[in-house]
Design a protein around this motif. Structure first.
Motif, PDB file in Angstrom:
ATOM      1  N   ASN A 126       0.855  -1.194   0.000  1.00 38.84           N
ATOM      2  CA  ASN A 126       0.000   0.000   0.000  1.00 38.84           C
ATOM      3  C   ASN A 126       0.889   1.243   0.000  1.00 38.84           C
ATOM      4  N   ASN A 127       0.677   2.103  -0.957  1.00 36.44           N
ATOM      5  CA  ASN A 127       1.435   3.356  -1.034  1.00 36.44           C
ATOM      6  C   ASN A 127       0.427   4.503  -1.059  1.00 36.44           C
ATOM      7  N   ILE A 128      -0.020   4.880   0.138  1.00 34.65           N
ATOM      8  CA  ILE A 128      -1.143   5.806   0.268  1.00 34.65           C
ATOM      9  C   ILE A 128      -0.670   7.117   0.891  1.00 34.65           C
ATOM     10  N   SER A 129      -1.034   8.214   0.263  1.00 33.13           N
ATOM     11  CA  SER A 129      -0.723   9.536   0.797  1.00 33.13           C
ATOM     12  C   SER A 129      -2.016  10.339   0.905  1.00 33.13           C
ATOM     13  N   ILE A 130      -2.303  10.813   2.104  1.00 34.60           N
ATOM     14  CA  ILE A 130      -3.519  11.591   2.356  1.00 34.60           C
ATOM     15  C   ILE A 130      -3.108  12.948   2.921  1.00 34.60           C
ATOM     16  N   THR A 131      -3.408  14.008   2.200  1.00 35.80           N
ATOM     17  CA  THR A 131      -3.155  15.359   2.707  1.00 35.80           C
ATOM     18  C   THR A 131      -4.272  15.730   3.672  1.00 35.80           C
ATOM     19  N   GLY A 132      -3.915  16.038   4.898  1.00 43.40           N
ATOM     20  CA  GLY A 132      -4.916  16.277   5.932  1.00 43.40           C
ATOM     21  C   GLY A 132      -5.747  17.523   5.700  1.00 43.40           C
ATOM     22  N   ALA A 133      -6.998  17.463   6.121  1.00 44.22           N
ATOM     23  CA  ALA A 133      -7.869  18.638   6.045  1.00 44.22           C
ATOM     24  C   ALA A 133      -7.398  19.720   7.010  1.00 44.22           C
ATOM     25  N   VAL A 134      -6.803  19.296   8.125  1.00 44.64           N
ATOM     26  CA  VAL A 134      -6.310  20.239   9.135  1.00 44.64           C
ATOM     27  C   VAL A 134      -4.801  20.375   8.993  1.00 44.64           C
ATOM     28  N   GLN A 135      -4.350  21.576   8.747  1.00 43.32           N
ATOM     29  CA  GLN A 135      -2.919  21.850   8.653  1.00 43.32           C
ATOM     30  C   GLN A 135      -2.530  22.836   9.752  1.00 43.32           C
ATOM     31  N   ILE A 136      -1.538  22.444  10.560  1.00 43.53           N
ATOM     32  CA  ILE A 136      -1.049  23.282  11.658  1.00 43.53           C
ATOM     33  C   ILE A 136       0.393  23.673  11.359  1.00 43.53           C
ATOM     34  N   GLY A 137       0.700  24.957  11.487  1.00 46.75           N
ATOM     35  CA  GLY A 137       2.053  25.439  11.216  1.00 46.75           C
ATOM     36  C   GLY A 137       2.938  25.393  12.450  1.00 46.75           C
TER      37      GLY A 137
END
Length: 316
Positions: A123-134
């Protein structure tokens, strides 16, 4: 969820160490500015979710395992083992259904919020999160690191190179604890619920919902306060700004508009983006400011903003 959310999350650290580097001192940039990583903020949130019974994938967990020598060892789980543990999977290697793996990943609350990189067993899965914290930068100019000597109740019984067998330590050992006298970190964040549109089309998630946002919001307001380890006992949530906007409104990093001033009785947090937010009032659905009203004054003239005590959640 048919809106975007932008904001700032504030952490105070008093005689504690919110985020240390590998030397034990509070993290700093090459120019000497003290900051906390997004991982430092996410960790207590994930710990809180885990304690509430939510499925959390990306967090350290341990197991007992018998080695080839027959010794029972305490070791951390691998990502594959953690996945199998929380999703009751016998062997991920035997699961050739990527849709099921994706569906499972989206049921983990940390993945649903922060995304994931999952490269395990085909499995090569990449999910960009809805919540991004700096990164959360310290806004208090008088922050200093304090080093404390700690006396251990035990002597060091290990054998040192160059010493004879009968030359063991005859006194207890010294340790060191490093803290900040006081620091005030302010983290920017943004929530884009449309980040999961392609996964909705695949039928593996319903997308980022109001319920997901509610859980993140509740945890982000109290997680640091609740996480009372030895080094974090003086760390608390002290401020939060939530700006809910129309789906097609894009705001910059709001933490750059935050200033902190230490006062004798109460300190002041200034929000210096009133003009921008007031000019966009027609496209902003809701603005909420949470702060410690016992120790802090908010300096802001934002027409649509409601202010709440961060501990009691009562309107101020």
């Amino acid at each position: 969820m048919n809106k975007r959310v932008y904001g700032v999350l504030g952490i105070v650290s008093r005689m504690s160490n919110w985020n240390a580097d590998f030397t034990g001192y509070p993290k700093t940039t090459s120019s000497g500015d003290v900051f906390g990583s997004d991982k430092a903020f996410k960790y207590p949130i994930k710990k809180m979710w885990e304690q509430q019974g939510e499925k959390v994938l990306y967090i350290k967990s341990i197991k007992l395992e018998e080695s080839k020598k027959g010794e029972v060892e305490l070791i951390p789980r691998s990502l594959k083992e953690r996945y199998e543990y929380i999703f009751n999977e016998e062997d991920l290697k035997k699961n050739k259904d990527s849709k099921k793996v994706l569906t499972n990943l989206f049921t983990a609350i940390d993945v649903k919020n922060f995304g994931a990189t999952f490269a395990e067993e085909g499995n090569n899965i990449s999910i960009t999160g809805a919540v991004q914290i700096g990164q959360g930068f310290n806004k208090y100019d008088e922050t200093n690191a304090e080093e404390q000597q700690i006396l251990s109740p035990f002597r060091d019984a290990s054998k040192k190179e160059g010493k004879k067998d009968d030359e063991e330590a005859k006194s207890s050992t010294l340790g060191t604890k490093i803290v900040s006298n006081e620091a005030h970190y302010f983290y920017p964040f943004a929530i884009n619920p449309y980040a999961y549109n392609q996964f909705i089309d695949l039928g593996v998630t319903e997308g980022y919902t109001e319920e997901d946002y509610k859980k993140f919001k509740e945890a982000s307001l109290v997680a640091a306060t609740s996480y009372s380890t030895n080094s974090k006992i003086g760390c608390e949530n002290e401020f939060a700004l939530f700006v809910e906007t129309e789906a097609d409104l894009y705001l910059p990093d709001l933490s750059q508009y935050i200033d902190f001033q230490k006062g004798e009785d109460k300190s002041t947090i200034s929000i210096n983006c009133e003009e921008m937010l007031n000019n966009l009032e027609g496209r902003i659905k809701n603005i909420e400011i949470y702060y410690n009203s016992y120790t802090t004054i908010i300096n802001a003239d934002i027409r649509k903003a409601k202010k709440y005590n961060i501990f009691t959640k009562e309107e101020v």
